[in-house]
Write an enzyme that holds these catalytic residues in place. Sequence first.
Site, PDB file in Angstrom:
ATOM      1  N   ASP A 141       0.835  -1.199   0.000  1.00  0.00           N
ATOM      2  CA  ASP A 141       0.000   0.000   0.000  1.00  0.00           C
ATOM      3  C   ASP A 141       0.869   1.247   0.000  1.00  0.00           C
ATOM      4  O   ASP A 141       0.451   2.307   0.476  1.00  0.00           O
ATOM      5  CB  ASP A 141      -0.922  -0.010   1.224  1.00  0.00           C
ATOM      6  CG  ASP A 141      -2.060   0.995   1.091  1.00  0.00           C
ATOM      7  OD1 ASP A 141      -2.634   1.367   2.133  1.00  0.00           O
ATOM      8  OD2 ASP A 141      -2.351   1.422  -0.047  1.00  0.00           O
ATOM      9  N   LYS A 144       2.697   3.435  -5.745  1.00  0.00           N
ATOM     10  CA  LYS A 144       2.147   2.411  -6.642  1.00  0.00           C
ATOM     11  C   LYS A 144       3.170   1.918  -7.667  1.00  0.00           C
ATOM     12  O   LYS A 144       3.129   0.771  -8.062  1.00  0.00           O
ATOM     13  CB  LYS A 144       0.891   2.956  -7.341  1.00  0.00           C
ATOM     14  CG  LYS A 144      -0.142   3.508  -6.352  1.00  0.00           C
ATOM     15  CD  LYS A 144      -0.383   2.583  -5.150  1.00  0.00           C
ATOM     16  CE  LYS A 144      -1.018   3.323  -3.994  1.00  0.00           C
ATOM     17  NZ  LYS A 144      -0.991   2.545  -2.717  1.00  0.00           N
ATOM     18  N   ASP A 169      -3.233  -3.086  -2.448  1.00  0.00           N
ATOM     19  CA  ASP A 169      -4.288  -2.089  -2.477  1.00  0.00           C
ATOM     20  C   ASP A 169      -4.176  -1.259  -3.758  1.00  0.00           C
ATOM     21  O   ASP A 169      -3.100  -1.172  -4.371  1.00  0.00           O
ATOM     22  CB  ASP A 169      -4.178  -1.165  -1.248  1.00  0.00           C
ATOM     23  CG  ASP A 169      -5.405  -0.263  -1.107  1.00  0.00           C
ATOM     24  OD1 ASP A 169      -5.274   0.816  -0.519  1.00  0.00           O
ATOM     25  OD2 ASP A 169      -6.488  -0.653  -1.597  1.00  0.00           O
ATOM     26  N   ASN A 170      -5.294  -0.649  -4.188  1.00  0.00           N
ATOM     27  CA  ASN A 170      -5.302   0.360  -5.252  1.00  0.00           C
ATOM     28  C   ASN A 170      -4.910  -0.131  -6.627  1.00  0.00           C
ATOM     29  O   ASN A 170      -4.356   0.629  -7.428  1.00  0.00           O
ATOM     30  CB  ASN A 170      -4.370   1.530  -4.890  1.00  0.00           C
ATOM     31  CG  ASN A 170      -4.616   2.052  -3.513  1.00  0.00           C
ATOM     32  OD1 ASN A 170      -3.735   2.001  -2.661  1.00  0.00           O
ATOM     33  ND2 ASN A 170      -5.801   2.564  -3.286  1.00  0.00           N
ATOM     34  N   GLU A 199     -11.494   3.982  -0.984  1.00  0.00           N
ATOM     35  CA  GLU A 199     -11.896   4.280   0.391  1.00  0.00           C
ATOM     36  C   GLU A 199     -12.773   5.532   0.475  1.00  0.00           C
ATOM     37  O   GLU A 199     -12.479   6.556  -0.110  1.00  0.00           O
ATOM     38  CB  GLU A 199     -10.672   4.439   1.311  1.00  0.00           C
ATOM     39  CG  GLU A 199      -9.580   5.357   0.809  1.00  0.00           C
ATOM     40  CD  GLU A 199      -8.500   4.613   0.045  1.00  0.00           C
ATOM     41  OE1 GLU A 199      -8.792   3.580  -0.564  1.00  0.00           O
ATOM     42  OE2 GLU A 199      -7.358   5.077   0.035  1.00  0.00           O
TER      43      GLU A 199
HETATM   44  C1  LIG Z   1      11.248   4.754  -1.822  1.00  0.00           C
HETATM   45  C2  LIG Z   1       9.781   4.728  -2.055  1.00  0.00           C
HETATM   46  C3  LIG Z   1       9.226   3.311  -1.959  1.00  0.00           C
HETATM   47  N1  LIG Z   1       9.444   2.763  -0.648  1.00  0.00           N
HETATM   48  C4  LIG Z   1       8.729   3.090   0.446  1.00  0.00           C
HETATM   49  N2  LIG Z   1       9.124   2.566   1.631  1.00  0.00           N
HETATM   50  C5  LIG Z   1       8.449   2.874   2.762  1.00  0.00           C
HETATM   51  N3  LIG Z   1       7.368   3.681   2.806  1.00  0.00           N
HETATM   52  C6  LIG Z   1       6.943   4.207   1.635  1.00  0.00           C
HETATM   53  C7  LIG Z   1       7.575   3.938   0.406  1.00  0.00           C
HETATM   54  N4  LIG Z   1       6.907   4.576  -0.573  1.00  0.00           N
HETATM   55  C8  LIG Z   1       5.878   5.237   0.013  1.00  0.00           C
HETATM   56  N5  LIG Z   1       5.907   5.026   1.343  1.00  0.00           N
HETATM   57  C9  LIG Z   1       4.946   5.515   2.331  1.00  0.00           C
HETATM   58  O1  LIG Z   1       3.724   4.832   2.043  1.00  0.00           O
HETATM   59  C10 LIG Z   1       2.654   5.773   2.020  1.00  0.00           C
HETATM   60  C11 LIG Z   1       2.281   6.048   0.603  1.00  0.00           C
HETATM   61  C12 LIG Z   1       1.194   5.538   0.073  1.00  0.00           C
HETATM   62  C13 LIG Z   1       0.837   5.844  -1.356  1.00  0.00           C
HETATM   63  N6  LIG Z   1      -0.585   5.611  -1.480  1.00  0.00           N
HETATM   64  C14 LIG Z   1      -1.271   6.287  -2.389  1.00  0.00           C
HETATM   65  O2  LIG Z   1      -0.727   7.074  -3.169  1.00  0.00           O
HETATM   66  C15 LIG Z   1      -2.726   6.112  -2.406  1.00  0.00           C
HETATM   67  C16 LIG Z   1      -3.482   7.056  -3.116  1.00  0.00           C
HETATM   68  C17 LIG Z   1      -4.867   6.960  -3.164  1.00  0.00           C
HETATM   69  C18 LIG Z   1      -5.621   7.945  -3.922  1.00  0.00           C
HETATM   70  C19 LIG Z   1      -6.665   7.552  -4.752  1.00  0.00           C
HETATM   71  C20 LIG Z   1      -7.391   8.497  -5.485  1.00  0.00           C
HETATM   72  C21 LIG Z   1      -7.080   9.843  -5.366  1.00  0.00           C
HETATM   73  F1  LIG Z   1      -7.796  10.775  -6.054  1.00  0.00           F
HETATM   74  C22 LIG Z   1      -6.041  10.246  -4.529  1.00  0.00           C
HETATM   75  C23 LIG Z   1      -5.315   9.309  -3.817  1.00  0.00           C
HETATM   76  C24 LIG Z   1      -5.530   5.922  -2.464  1.00  0.00           C
HETATM   77  C25 LIG Z   1      -4.772   4.996  -1.748  1.00  0.00           C
HETATM   78  O3  LIG Z   1      -5.373   3.973  -1.058  1.00  0.00           O
HETATM   79  C26 LIG Z   1      -3.382   5.067  -1.720  1.00  0.00           C
HETATM   80  O4  LIG Z   1      -2.694   4.097  -1.031  1.00  0.00           O
HETATM   81  C27 LIG Z   1       3.186   7.023   2.689  1.00  0.00           C
HETATM   82  O5  LIG Z   1       3.049   6.901   4.085  1.00  0.00           O
HETATM   83  C28 LIG Z   1       4.638   6.989   2.249  1.00  0.00           C
HETATM   84  O6  LIG Z   1       5.475   7.756   3.100  1.00  0.00           O
HETATM   85 MG   LIG Z   2      -3.996   2.468  -0.522  1.00  0.00          MG
END
Ligand SMILES: CCCNc1ncnc2c1ncn2[C@@H]1O[C@H](/C=C/CNC(=O)c2cc(-c3ccc(F)cc3)cc(O)c2O)[C@@H](O)[C@H]1O
Ligand SMILES: [Mg+2]
Length: 214
Positions: A141, A144, A169-170, A199
Amino acid sequence: TQSTRPQRLLGAVQKNATRGDPCSVVKAIDHFCRHKEWAMNVGDEKGCILDSVVSEINPATVLELGTYCGYSTVRIASRLPPHAKLITLEFNPDFAVIARQVIAWAGVEEKVQLVEGASGDWIPKMKEQFGIKTFDLVFLDHWKDRYLPDTKLMEECGLLRKGSVLLADNVICPGTPEYLEYVRNSPRYESRYFKSHLEYTKVEDGLEKSVFLG
Ligand SMILES: CCCNc1ncnc2c1ncn2[C@@H]1O[C@H](/C=C/CNC(=O)c2cc(-c3ccc(F)cc3)cc(O)c2O)[C@@H](O)[C@H]1O
Ligand SMILES: [Mg+2]
């Protein structure tokens, strides 16, 4: 100074949820996100699918990629058998600070190890750092475009065994096209789509459950 949305989400938990009651924490976050401010938690509808997959697998080891505020961390941890371990990776320190407090409020910190850092750096260190052989369940999650590279990395690091389950997810919104193409076409996975909604909205989204065949 202005508060952030995760800080306001935590405030809603501390105001409306009962300490030590994971269900009340989940409900408080869902209420906040439905009626006050949308936030990217897996949410209640997809959360029920997550719950059923966790209960079906009854995992001893779980990896979550992307903790955010800890909503799915709490959902998963509250359904784990005794002695099971959930490792959740979060590389944004501000989100990690909030997630630790949400996890603590729910009273599931015993089952959760929140690791601050990037999945790409930590996946290769899982065995040596945490004594993990393989993961029974991985919940994806995070960003993406990282689902596929991190899945390949987990394969290469021998963190998946015959029967390990990836739950993503997603896969529709925002979408993970390369990941979907991979798990649905690879002979090494048995993949299935669970149709749901983004969600707190009526937009289609869903979870992809992929069993690693070894
Ligand atoms: C080096 C980057 C990859 N490694 C990583 N390692 C550890 N943590 C990481 C991470 N990448 C991202 N994260 C963290 O995960 C989380 C990111 C989640 C990204 N999720 C989304 O973009 C998302 C986005 C939507 C969304 C859907 C429709 C919309 F209009 C707007 C948003 C819905 C969801 O359910 C989502 O999960 C943050 O807390 C971020 O800091
Ligand atoms: Mg998600």
